[in-house]
Motif scaffolding. Sequence first.
Motif, PDB file in Angstrom:
ATOM      1  N   VAL A   4       0.844  -1.191   0.000  1.00 25.60           N
ATOM      2  CA  VAL A   4       0.000   0.000   0.000  1.00 25.60           C
ATOM      3  C   VAL A   4       0.882   1.245   0.000  1.00 25.60           C
ATOM      4  O   VAL A   4       1.878   1.324   0.717  1.00 25.60           O
ATOM      5  CB  VAL A   4      -0.970  -0.016   1.196  1.00 25.60           C
ATOM      6  CG1 VAL A   4      -1.748   1.289   1.289  1.00 25.60           C
ATOM      7  CG2 VAL A   4      -1.943  -1.191   1.060  1.00 25.60           C
ATOM      8  N   HIS A   5       0.526   2.205  -0.807  1.00 19.10           N
ATOM      9  CA  HIS A   5       1.222   3.475  -1.014  1.00 19.10           C
ATOM     10  C   HIS A   5       2.492   3.334  -1.856  1.00 19.10           C
ATOM     11  O   HIS A   5       3.227   4.291  -2.014  1.00 19.10           O
ATOM     12  CB  HIS A   5       1.535   4.192   0.303  1.00 19.10           C
ATOM     13  CG  HIS A   5       0.309   4.450   1.120  1.00 19.10           C
ATOM     14  ND1 HIS A   5      -0.725   5.251   0.690  1.00 19.10           N
ATOM     15  CD2 HIS A   5      -0.060   3.973   2.324  1.00 19.10           C
ATOM     16  CE1 HIS A   5      -1.674   5.260   1.609  1.00 19.10           C
ATOM     17  NE2 HIS A   5      -1.295   4.503   2.608  1.00 19.10           N
ATOM     18  N   GLU A   6       2.730   2.151  -2.393  1.00 19.82           N
ATOM     19  CA  GLU A   6       3.879   1.954  -3.273  1.00 19.82           C
ATOM     20  C   GLU A   6       3.435   2.063  -4.726  1.00 19.82           C
ATOM     21  O   GLU A   6       2.272   1.839  -5.057  1.00 19.82           O
ATOM     22  CB  GLU A   6       4.522   0.592  -3.016  1.00 19.82           C
ATOM     23  CG  GLU A   6       5.167   0.512  -1.657  1.00 19.82           C
ATOM     24  CD  GLU A   6       6.445  -0.289  -1.670  1.00 19.82           C
ATOM     25  OE1 GLU A   6       6.918  -0.677  -2.748  1.00 19.82           O
ATOM     26  OE2 GLU A   6       6.969  -0.505  -0.580  1.00 19.82           O
ATOM     27  N   ARG A   7       4.391   2.372  -5.599  1.00 18.49           N
ATOM     28  CA  ARG A   7       4.124   2.502  -7.029  1.00 18.49           C
ATOM     29  C   ARG A   7       4.246   1.123  -7.689  1.00 18.49           C
ATOM     30  O   ARG A   7       5.211   0.400  -7.464  1.00 18.49           O
ATOM     31  CB  ARG A   7       5.119   3.469  -7.660  1.00 18.49           C
ATOM     32  CG  ARG A   7       4.816   3.822  -9.094  1.00 18.49           C
ATOM     33  CD  ARG A   7       5.722   4.915  -9.633  1.00 18.49           C
ATOM     34  NE  ARG A   7       5.864   6.065  -8.743  1.00 18.49           N
ATOM     35  CZ  ARG A   7       4.973   7.054  -8.606  1.00 18.49           C
ATOM     36  NH1 ARG A   7       3.854   7.020  -9.298  1.00 18.49           N
ATOM     37  NH2 ARG A   7       5.209   8.056  -7.794  1.00 18.49           N
ATOM     38  N   LEU A   8       3.261   0.783  -8.508  1.00 21.02           N
ATOM     39  CA  LEU A   8       3.290  -0.451  -9.280  1.00 21.02           C
ATOM     40  C   LEU A   8       4.241  -0.253 -10.455  1.00 21.02           C
ATOM     41  O   LEU A   8       4.059   0.666 -11.264  1.00 21.02           O
ATOM     42  CB  LEU A   8       1.882  -0.784  -9.788  1.00 21.02           C
ATOM     43  CG  LEU A   8       1.736  -2.075 -10.591  1.00 21.02           C
ATOM     44  CD1 LEU A   8       2.055  -3.296  -9.728  1.00 21.02           C
ATOM     45  CD2 LEU A   8       0.324  -2.178 -11.160  1.00 21.02           C
ATOM     46  N   ILE A   9       5.276  -1.086 -10.541  1.00 16.81           N
ATOM     47  CA  ILE A   9       6.269  -0.904 -11.599  1.00 16.81           C
ATOM     48  C   ILE A   9       6.231  -2.011 -12.655  1.00 16.81           C
ATOM     49  O   ILE A   9       6.893  -1.896 -13.686  1.00 16.81           O
ATOM     50  CB  ILE A   9       7.694  -0.752 -11.020  1.00 16.81           C
ATOM     51  CG1 ILE A   9       8.071  -1.969 -10.191  1.00 16.81           C
ATOM     52  CG2 ILE A   9       7.797   0.531 -10.209  1.00 16.81           C
ATOM     53  CD1 ILE A   9       9.528  -1.952  -9.716  1.00 16.81           C
TER      54      ILE A   9
END
Length: 128
Positions: A4-9
């Motif tokens: 959560v709150h991380e960027r999907l790369i």
Amino acid sequence: MKMVHERLIGVTVAQFVHEPDIPEVVDVWLLFESVTVGVMVAADWSFRIEPCVPGQSYVMEELGSRVDVISAPDDVPFVRHIGERLIRVVERFGGGVDGTEQVGAEFVFDSGTVIAESFGGDLLMSRG
């Protein structure tokens, strides 16, 4: 959840291939900035979201089939959210004898939602 709150790369999938049928996505891995998370249905048909890395492709000679682990094709709903932050995950429950088994989840990104769920032992994904 750590994602959560991380960027999907990136998004990786395992797809079951049995010619001449259309390949079927059976597992998904969401690659975030600091963790990779599997979204899958276990052998007991329970829905799972857990930190893990993609497996390897393999052949099932006895079935004349194979499982390919590849970058997700564009029709996998998570792909359109690559580069966005995951805002929250809303887990869905309702399976099992007492209704406490996880049956799916809603992944909320900056620009929309992806719903993933277990249905009859299959992983189903749709835009929310």
